[in-house]
Write an enzyme that holds these catalytic residues in place. Structure first.
Site, PDB file in Angstrom:
ATOM      1  N   ASP A 254       0.841  -1.193   0.000  1.00 45.63           N
ATOM      2  CA  ASP A 254       0.000   0.000   0.000  1.00 45.63           C
ATOM      3  C   ASP A 254       0.883   1.253   0.000  1.00 45.63           C
ATOM      4  O   ASP A 254       2.112   1.155   0.154  1.00 45.63           O
ATOM      5  CB  ASP A 254      -0.914  -0.044   1.237  1.00 45.63           C
ATOM      6  CG  ASP A 254      -2.274   0.539   0.948  1.00 45.63           C
ATOM      7  OD1 ASP A 254      -2.366   1.396   0.055  1.00 45.63           O
ATOM      8  OD2 ASP A 254      -3.250   0.139   1.621  1.00 45.63           O
TER       9      ASP A 254
ATOM     10  N   ASP B 199     -10.868   2.271  -2.983  1.00 41.92           N
ATOM     11  CA  ASP B 199     -11.291   0.994  -2.387  1.00 41.92           C
ATOM     12  C   ASP B 199     -12.717   0.648  -2.804  1.00 41.92           C
ATOM     13  O   ASP B 199     -13.615   1.491  -2.733  1.00 41.92           O
ATOM     14  CB  ASP B 199     -11.279   1.088  -0.851  1.00 41.92           C
ATOM     15  CG  ASP B 199      -9.874   1.174  -0.306  1.00 41.92           C
ATOM     16  OD1 ASP B 199      -8.914   1.214  -1.092  1.00 41.92           O
ATOM     17  OD2 ASP B 199      -9.751   1.215   0.938  1.00 41.92           O
TER      18      ASP B 199
HETATM   19  C1  GLA Z   1      -6.102   0.840   1.735  1.00 40.82           C
HETATM   20  C2  GLA Z   1      -6.209  -0.186   0.613  1.00 40.82           C
HETATM   21  C3  GLA Z   1      -7.218  -1.264   0.968  1.00 40.82           C
HETATM   22  C4  GLA Z   1      -6.825  -1.922   2.275  1.00 40.82           C
HETATM   23  C5  GLA Z   1      -6.679  -0.856   3.355  1.00 40.82           C
HETATM   24  C6  GLA Z   1      -6.150  -1.454   4.628  1.00 40.82           C
HETATM   25  O1  GLA Z   1      -7.278   1.573   1.877  1.00 40.82           O
HETATM   26  O2  GLA Z   1      -6.552   0.428  -0.605  1.00 40.82           O
HETATM   27  O3  GLA Z   1      -7.304  -2.224  -0.064  1.00 40.82           O
HETATM   28  O4  GLA Z   1      -5.637  -2.630   2.103  1.00 40.82           O
HETATM   29  O5  GLA Z   1      -5.803   0.183   2.946  1.00 40.82           O
HETATM   30  O6  GLA Z   1      -5.873  -0.490   5.557  1.00 40.82           O
END
Ligand code: GLA
Length: 425
Positions: free
Chosen positions: A167, A224
């Protein structure tokens, strides 16, 4: 369809042969020759850490072992869903004081990650883990990789990790641009092959997909996903806006990642579930489920295990598809697939979407009719047409000038494979 639209469409289709699969500059670690398939907890289980109150839902080795067992016993692993990826919230808040190594939460992962990895491998599955390039992980739960790239890559290799989701929270744009390639090199230096999943483009105002595709096996290009039809269609829209660029850099070893499959949770209808699966297959997206495998309804499980659709997703040509046509609220998405005729004519997977909102009846099924050549299907010998959601429904042979019509449920999809005929014997 207007003539102008049709020309644009044919132009799009003909460029497929000159862009895309021949851009040979991927990470080339030999992995992810087809889009990875598996399971990840985040959309469904978020960052639940209270295992006393929520013992079945907290991010813990219990959840991961339970899911490993279900992936195998329910037939998902045999269908291809093999990467079991732990998302955020698995760490202790600080590194080991002496060694600076990352530490899994002692309460929730008491056996340690190497043991958990062994368990995952013993089930014939592959082990994935989440990390963050910056100072902390996105949920603030644990330390990021900043200043510890080599150590963390070695730690993952020691634990037997096969896939790293990296990430990009709490890192500046320049740290992202230098950090993603650098962490990829650190992974390669360990000598253990690990799929490298990057969130890099999502954190950039103007991502350089050419560069990203050189360093990552897959990359998140949108926000997300949430458990809703609106979220699914929003991500599809983001793909279609940039589809020429996104598709040009994808191919075996490097894939666009629109985020997880939310099938099997609370909000997607049966038709919307079909729709997500079909479009994720057309655009050659990773099929990473996020759900509780214990409670997936049988009809949704059947969708997830549909071998014909998985076959489209995993097609060996590795050429992602596009949205090629919008007519009112009907969309047509096409992906070129195998078999290829001995004259080089490809087969196609075609998804017809009814997004609803028609004036006379916003949520009614709609009939859509099109002559195949208008979609770029021009093999003179014709195409054998099969319903990908129901393989016993074979439509027989269609020639390019024939009209194909389909009745599409509201907020739903129909999805067919148009296969070129085998060579004459
Ligand atoms: C980000 C990512 C998600 C997930 C969260 C976890 O938002 O895009 O897919 O991994 O972090 O904290």
């Amino acid at each position: 369809m207007s003539i102008a639209r049709c020309h644009l469409l044919l132009l799009l289709l003909s460029t497929w042969d000159c862009v895309g699969i021949h851009v040979v500059n991927g990470l080339e670690n030999g992995l992810a020759r087809t889009p990875p398939m598996g399971w990840m907890p985040f959309e469904r289980f978020r960052c639940v850490t209270d295992c006393v109150r929520f013992p079945k839902d907290c991010i813990s080795e219990r959840l991961i072992r339970r899911t490993a067992n279900l992936l195998v016993s329910e037939g998902y692993a045999a269908a291809g869903y093999r990467y079991l990826i732990i998302d955020d919230c698995w760490m202790e808040a600080s590194r080991d004081m002496a060694t600076h190594e990352l530490l899994p939460s002692e309460d929730r992962f008491p056996s340690g990650m190497r043991n958990l990895g062994n368990y995952i491998h013993s089930k014939g599955l592959l082990f994935g883990i989440y990390h963050d390039l910056g100072e902390r992980t996105c949920m603030f739960q644990g330390p990021g990789a900043a200043r510890h790239f080599n150590l963390d890559a070695r730690t993952f290799a020691n634990w037997g990790v096969d896939y790293v989701k990296m990430d990009g929270c709490f890192a500046s744009e320049s740290e992202l641009d230098q950090g993603y390639p650098e962490f990829g090199r650190a992974l390669n230096h360990t000598g253990r092959p690990m799929v490298y999943s990057c969130s890099w483009p999502y954190y950039k105002a103007r991502p350089d997909f050419k560069l990203i595709a050189q360093h990552c096996n897959l990359w998140r290009f949108a926000q997300d996903i949430q458990d809703s039809m609106a979220s699914v269609t929003n991500i599809m829209m983001q793909y279609s806006k940039k589809q020429t660029e996104l598709a040009a850099h994808a191919g075996p070893g490097r894939w666009n990642d629109p985020d997880m499959l939310v099938l099997g949770n609370y909000h997607l209808s049966y038709d919307a579930s079909r729709l997500q699966l079909a479009i994720w297959s057309v655009i050659a997206a990773p099929l990473i489920m996020t759900n509780d495998l214990e409670s997936v309804r049988p009809e949704i499980k059947n969708l997830l295990l549909n071998r014909d659709i998985i076959g489209i997703n995993q097609d060996p040509l590795g050429q992602p598809g596009h949205k090629v046509l919008t007519s009112h609220n009907i969309q047509v998405w096409i992906r070129p697939v195998t078999p290829v005729s001995n004259f080089g004519k490809k087969s196609f997977a075609i998804a017809f979407l009814n997004l609803g909102g028609f004036a006379e009846c916003p949520l009614c099924p709609q009939v859509y009719k099109v002559q195949l050549y208008r979609l770029g299907l021009n093999s003179r010998r014709g195409y054998n047409v099969m319903d990908l959601f129901n393989r016993s429904h074979n439509f027989g042979l269609y020639k390019p000038k024939d009209s194909f019509s389909t009745r599409i449920n509201p907020e739903g999809v129909t999805f067919y494979k148009f296969s070129v005929l085998p060579p004459k014997g």
